[in-house]
Design a protein around this motif. Structure first.
Motif, PDB file in Angstrom:
ATOM      1  N   GLU A 111       7.244   0.547  -4.824  1.00 30.24           N
ATOM      2  CA  GLU A 111       6.911   0.213  -3.443  1.00 30.24           C
ATOM      3  C   GLU A 111       5.493  -0.357  -3.343  1.00 30.24           C
ATOM      4  O   GLU A 111       4.551   0.177  -3.928  1.00 30.24           O
ATOM      5  N   ARG A 155       0.657  -1.513   0.601  1.00 30.48           N
ATOM      6  CA  ARG A 155       0.283  -1.703   2.009  1.00 30.48           C
ATOM      7  C   ARG A 155       1.452  -1.637   2.980  1.00 30.48           C
ATOM      8  O   ARG A 155       1.259  -1.730   4.184  1.00 30.48           O
ATOM      9  N   ASN A 156       2.675  -1.516   2.470  1.00 27.25           N
ATOM     10  CA  ASN A 156       3.840  -1.430   3.364  1.00 27.25           C
ATOM     11  C   ASN A 156       4.969  -0.731   2.624  1.00 27.25           C
ATOM     12  O   ASN A 156       4.720  -0.060   1.633  1.00 27.25           O
ATOM     13  N   THR A 157       6.178  -0.878   3.066  1.00 28.98           N
ATOM     14  CA  THR A 157       7.303  -0.211   2.398  1.00 28.98           C
ATOM     15  C   THR A 157       8.216  -1.190   1.669  1.00 28.98           C
ATOM     16  O   THR A 157       9.309  -0.809   1.247  1.00 28.98           O
ATOM     17  N   ALA A 158       7.782  -2.428   1.511  1.00 29.43           N
ATOM     18  CA  ALA A 158       8.561  -3.402   0.742  1.00 29.43           C
ATOM     19  C   ALA A 158       8.626  -2.939  -0.718  1.00 29.43           C
ATOM     20  O   ALA A 158       7.732  -2.249  -1.204  1.00 29.43           O
ATOM     21  N   THR A 159       9.696  -3.297  -1.400  1.00 25.44           N
ATOM     22  CA  THR A 159       9.867  -2.878  -2.792  1.00 25.44           C
ATOM     23  C   THR A 159      10.017  -4.080  -3.711  1.00 25.44           C
ATOM     24  O   THR A 159      10.386  -5.176  -3.277  1.00 25.44           O
ATOM     25  N   TYR A 181      -6.015   1.812   0.686  1.00 23.78           N
ATOM     26  CA  TYR A 181      -4.825   1.904   1.536  1.00 23.78           C
ATOM     27  C   TYR A 181      -3.918   3.060   1.174  1.00 23.78           C
ATOM     28  O   TYR A 181      -3.236   3.620   2.007  1.00 23.78           O
ATOM     29  N   TYR A 182      -3.877   3.401  -0.098  1.00 28.10           N
ATOM     30  CA  TYR A 182      -2.976   4.449  -0.557  1.00 28.10           C
ATOM     31  C   TYR A 182      -3.664   5.149  -1.732  1.00 28.10           C
ATOM     32  O   TYR A 182      -4.146   4.479  -2.650  1.00 28.10           O
ATOM     33  N   LYS A 201       2.535   1.755  -5.070  1.00 31.77           N
ATOM     34  CA  LYS A 201       2.316   3.183  -4.835  1.00 31.77           C
ATOM     35  C   LYS A 201       2.798   4.006  -6.028  1.00 31.77           C
ATOM     36  O   LYS A 201       3.824   3.698  -6.631  1.00 31.77           O
TER      37      LYS A 201
END
Length: 197
Positions: free
Chosen positions: A97, A100-104, A145-146, A168
């Motif tokens: 993932e 910065r977002n949930t795109a994979t 960011y994470y 992530k």
């Protein structure tokens, strides 16, 4: 050695000191060392041992408590930083993932199990067989960011980057633990990696 009725007080004291356990307080003070002396009370000695255990636990960190048995604290101490390295083949593809977002994205992955520490930094590389190298880096707290991320980049002839990803860790297939890790790489093959505590 038995004493007779004519023994002096000095002979009696010397005889008592040679009995097992009579000098225990002095021996304990000697083992503990400064600032404890054989003039201190047993309570003072016990408090100094506990203070030293608390200080040791604080230096070890990672949830260690001064109330743990002394041997448990000693077992957690190691000299120098722990590290490991190896050559590990990729094991198919995994889903990772974007930080910065949930795109994979789907990439090759490599898994290693058998560590005795949780790495704070991992670097891995794999060649595509021609002019490209995929570099994967993991660094605890390495992203704003994470918290835990892994960066994957492709270098062409070691001079310029072609593709980069910020992914992530602890989500989907990527993980880093005290026993091992699963991280992405761009190419299939054998990955050379180094992990540091």
């Amino acid at each position: 050695m038995p004493l007779d009725n004519t023994a002096s007080i000095k002979d009696i004291i010397t005889s008592l000191q040679n009995l097992e356990g009579i000098n225990a307080k002095a021996e304990l003070a000697s083992v503990i060392g400064s600032p404890v002396t054989d003039e201190d009370t047993m309570s003072t000695m016990v408090n100094q041992i506990q203070t030293s255990k608390n200080e040791l636990a604080g230096k070890i960190g990672e949830g260690t408590e001064g109330t743990e048995p002394l041997q448990s604290l000693v077992d957690k101490v190691f000299v120098g930083k722990k590290w490991a390295n190896g050559l590990t083949p990729t094991t198919g593809s995994g889903v990772f993932e974007i930080a910065r977002n949930t795109a994979t994205v789907t990439m090759n992955k490599f898994i290693f199990e058998g560590l005795s520490f949780r790495p704070s930094f991992i670097v891995a590389k794999i060649f595509d067989g021609s002019i490209k190298t995929s570099i994967t880096t993991y660094l605890v707290g390495g992203d704003t960011y994470y918290q835990d991320t892994v960066k994957v980049a492709t270098f062409i002839d070691g001079s310029s980057t072609e593709t980069t990803f910020n992914l992530k860790v602890g989500v989907r297939d990527a993980y880093v633990s005290a026993s091992g890790f699963c991280l992405p790489v761009l190419y299939a093959g054998t990955v050379e990696w180094y992990a540091y505590a």
